[in-house]
Design a protein around this motif. Structure first.
Motif, PDB file in Angstrom:
ATOM      1  N   TYR A 263      -3.034 -15.047  -9.651  1.00  0.00           N
ATOM      2  CA  TYR A 263      -1.381 -15.168  -9.681  1.00  0.00           C
ATOM      3  C   TYR A 263      -1.133 -14.401 -11.224  1.00  0.00           C
ATOM      4  CZ  TYR A 263      -1.450 -18.919  -6.273  1.00  0.00           C
ATOM      5  OH  TYR A 263      -1.688 -19.659  -5.329  1.00  0.00           O
ATOM      6  N   ILE A 264       0.009 -13.644 -11.301  1.00  0.00           N
ATOM      7  CA  ILE A 264       0.423 -12.654 -12.425  1.00  0.00           C
ATOM      8  C   ILE A 264       1.921 -12.880 -12.379  1.00  0.00           C
ATOM      9  CG2 ILE A 264       0.340 -10.713 -10.909  1.00  0.00           C
ATOM     10  CD1 ILE A 264      -0.696  -9.319 -13.468  1.00  0.00           C
TER      11      ILE A 264
ATOM     12  N   GLU B  54      -9.659  -4.321  -0.719  1.00  0.00           N
ATOM     13  CA  GLU B  54      -8.059  -4.111  -0.700  1.00  0.00           C
ATOM     14  C   GLU B  54      -7.450  -5.330  -0.918  1.00  0.00           C
ATOM     15  OE1 GLU B  54      -4.718  -1.789   1.714  1.00  0.00           O
ATOM     16  OE2 GLU B  54      -6.788  -1.858   2.371  1.00  0.00           O
ATOM     17  N   GLY B  55      -6.443  -5.489  -1.628  1.00  0.00           N
ATOM     18  CA  GLY B  55      -5.535  -6.657  -1.971  1.00  0.00           C
ATOM     19  C   GLY B  55      -3.990  -6.510  -1.446  1.00  0.00           C
ATOM     20  N   ARG B  56      -3.740  -7.726  -1.231  1.00  0.00           N
ATOM     21  CA  ARG B  56      -2.258  -7.721  -0.874  1.00  0.00           C
ATOM     22  C   ARG B  56      -1.361  -8.445  -1.757  1.00  0.00           C
ATOM     23  NH1 ARG B  56       0.995 -10.988   2.970  1.00  0.00           N
ATOM     24  NH2 ARG B  56      -0.670 -12.438   2.894  1.00  0.00           N
ATOM     25  N   TYR B  57      -0.450  -7.839  -2.130  1.00  0.00           N
ATOM     26  CA  TYR B  57       0.451  -8.591  -3.263  1.00  0.00           C
ATOM     27  C   TYR B  57       1.732  -9.220  -2.405  1.00  0.00           C
ATOM     28  CZ  TYR B  57      -2.158  -5.559  -6.660  1.00  0.00           C
ATOM     29  OH  TYR B  57      -2.948  -5.017  -7.302  1.00  0.00           O
ATOM     30  N   VAL B  58       1.917 -10.345  -2.853  1.00  0.00           N
ATOM     31  CA  VAL B  58       3.164 -11.116  -2.328  1.00  0.00           C
ATOM     32  C   VAL B  58       3.837 -11.838  -3.378  1.00  0.00           C
ATOM     33  CG1 VAL B  58       3.681 -13.285  -0.877  1.00  0.00           C
ATOM     34  CG2 VAL B  58       1.831 -11.646  -0.184  1.00  0.00           C
ATOM     35  N   ALA B  59       5.320 -11.602  -3.443  1.00  0.00           N
ATOM     36  CA  ALA B  59       6.013 -12.312  -4.416  1.00  0.00           C
ATOM     37  C   ALA B  59       6.241 -13.911  -4.312  1.00  0.00           C
ATOM     38  CB  ALA B  59       7.471 -11.583  -4.633  1.00  0.00           C
ATOM     39  N   ILE B  60       6.225 -14.650  -4.896  1.00  0.00           N
ATOM     40  CA  ILE B  60       6.327 -16.055  -4.831  1.00  0.00           C
ATOM     41  C   ILE B  60       7.357 -16.801  -5.468  1.00  0.00           C
ATOM     42  CG2 ILE B  60       3.771 -16.462  -3.989  1.00  0.00           C
ATOM     43  CD1 ILE B  60       3.193 -17.322  -6.686  1.00  0.00           C
ATOM     44  N   GLU B  61       7.891 -17.784  -4.985  1.00  0.00           N
ATOM     45  CA  GLU B  61       8.895 -18.751  -5.745  1.00  0.00           C
ATOM     46  C   GLU B  61       8.201 -19.206  -6.809  1.00  0.00           C
ATOM     47  OE1 GLU B  61      10.846 -21.099  -2.867  1.00  0.00           O
ATOM     48  OE2 GLU B  61      11.681 -19.231  -1.668  1.00  0.00           O
ATOM     49  N   THR B  62       9.233 -19.723  -7.829  1.00  0.00           N
ATOM     50  CA  THR B  62       8.690 -20.734  -8.993  1.00  0.00           C
ATOM     51  C   THR B  62       8.002 -21.785  -8.371  1.00  0.00           C
ATOM     52  OG1 THR B  62      10.314 -19.890 -10.293  1.00  0.00           O
ATOM     53  CG2 THR B  62       9.255 -21.916 -10.945  1.00  0.00           C
ATOM     54  N   GLN B  63       6.891 -22.139  -8.705  1.00  0.00           N
ATOM     55  CA  GLN B  63       6.226 -23.335  -8.353  1.00  0.00           C
ATOM     56  C   GLN B  63       5.746 -24.212  -9.410  1.00  0.00           C
ATOM     57  OE1 GLN B  63       2.406 -22.828  -6.226  1.00  0.00           O
ATOM     58  NE2 GLN B  63       3.208 -20.791  -5.459  1.00  0.00           N
ATOM     59  N   ASN B  64       5.431 -25.272  -9.140  1.00  0.00           N
ATOM     60  CA  ASN B  64       5.157 -26.536 -10.071  1.00  0.00           C
ATOM     61  C   ASN B  64       3.458 -26.214 -10.501  1.00  0.00           C
ATOM     62  OD1 ASN B  64       3.952 -28.671 -11.153  1.00  0.00           O
ATOM     63  ND2 ASN B  64       5.236 -30.114 -10.268  1.00  0.00           N
TER      64      ASN B  64
END
Length: 277
Positions: A41-42, A64-74
Motif C-alpha cells: 500500500y502506498i 509484474e504488478g497491478r496497481y489498484v486505487a482503493i477507498e480510504t480504509q480503517n
C-alpha cells in the motif's frame, strides 16, 4: 488520504519476503499477503515519483504488478487482521495493544504499526530483536537506524540501554516510533529523527542497530564507523547470504571486526565490533 495497492503474485513465501524488503525502500507504508499475492500500500500522491523504479525492479525479477486505487480504509482494522503477535525464542513477545500480555518472565514490546515497517514478522526484524536481547546494552547509548516502528529502540531501552536515537527517512515511521516509545513507557529516552546517515555527524554511540538493505548499509557504514565508540557494536541485517562478503570486507576496511553471524529464512545478520585501538 487516497491509497493505491500494488498487487504482485509471488511464487512462494521467501519471494514475498524478499520483495517486501525491496519495496520497503520506496514509500510503501503497509504490506500483507493473501493467497500467494503480495499487497503493498502506498499513498496515491507518492506513487508517481517511484513507479518507474518499482516497475523496473519488478521486471528485473521477472515479476509484474497491478496497481489498484482503493477507498480510504480503517487502517487499524487492517493491521489488527494481519498482525498476530510475534514470539522470539520464548524470551520476547512483540504484540499490539489488542493482544494478550506476555506470560510472566517474558519481555514484551507493544506496538501499533500504523503503516510502518518493522513489526517483528519479517525475518530480519526477528533476527535483530534476538541479537539485541543478547548484546548487553545496559547503561549504553545506541542508535536504531531505519527504525520503522521503533521496536528495536524500544527493546534496547527495556533491556537497560541509557538512551536511544531512532532515525528513519519516512515521517510515518518517525511519528510511529514516538507513539510506540511513549506507549511502552520509554518515550523520554528516545530521540526520533527524520532523515538519513547525514544526521550522524558529530554524534557518538556505544552500539548501532541497522536493519535496512545491502546498498544503503554499504554506503552508510563509514558514517556508522565514525560515530561508533571504540569497542562499540554494529549489528546489521536486511540482506541475503551473497551480500555477506561485501559487508564484512567493508567492515574490515573501516576497522570493524566480525563477531558473529546469524541466519533466518535465508536472511542474514552480522555483528561487527569497532577495534579499540
Amino acid at each position: 488520504m487516497d491509497y493505491v495497492v500494488l498487487n504482485v503474485p509471488c511464487r512462494d513465501e521467501q519471494e514475498s519476503e524478499i520483495l517486501t524488503a525491496e519495496l520497503a525502500d520506496f514509500p510503501f507504508e503497509s504490506f500483507e499477503t493473501e493467497a500467494g499475492l503480495l499487497k503493498a500500500y502506498i499513498p496515491g500522491e507518492r506513487l508517481a515519483d517511484c513507479k518507474a523504479e518499482v516497475d523496473a525492479m519488478l521486471g528485473s525479477r521477472g515479476l509484474e504488478g497491478r496497481y489498484v486505487a482503493i477507498e480510504t480504509q480503517n487502517w487499524n482494522a487492517l493491521w489488527e487482521r494481519n498482525f498476530p503477535p510475534v514470539e522470539v525464542e520464548g524470551r520476547l513477545l512483540i504484540r499490539a495493544p489488542f493482544h494478550a500480555p506476555a506470560p510472566r518472565g517474558v519481555a514484551e514490546v507493544v506496538i501499533m504499526p500504523r503503516m510502518s515497517f518493522g513489526t517483528g514478522h519479517h525475518a530480519t526484524t526477528w533476527l535483530m530483536a534476538s541479537a539485541t536481547l543478547d548484546l548487553g546494552v545496559a547503561g549504553r547509548c545506541g542508535l536504531d537506524m531505519g527504525c520503522g516502528t521503533g521496536v528495536l529502540a524500544i527493546l534496547a531501552l527495556l533491556c537497560g540501554a541509557g538512551r536511544m536515537t531512532a532515525i528513519d527517512i519516512d515521517d510515518w515511521a518517525v511519528e510511529n516510533s514516538r507513539e510506540n516509545a511513549a506507549a511502552n513507557g520509554v518515550g523520554e529516552r528516545v530521540e526520533a529523527l527524520l532523515g538519513d546517515a547525514q544526521l550522524l555527524a558529530g554524534r557518538h554511540f556505544d552500539f548501532i542497530l541497522a536493519n535496512i538493505n545491502r546498498n544503503i548499509l554499504l554506503a552508510d557504514m563509514p558514517a556508522y564507523a565514525a560515530t561508533l565508540s571504540a569497542g562499540g557494536d554494529l549489528v546489521l541485517s536486511g540482506f541475503l547470504a551473497e551480500d555477506v562478503p561485501a559487508l564484512t570486507a567493508r567492515g574490515e576496511e573501516l576497522g570493524l571486526s566480525l563477531v558473529g553471524r546469524r541466519e533466518r529464512d535465508g536472511w542474514q545478520l552480522l555483528h561487527l565490533r569497532r577495534d579499540r585501538a
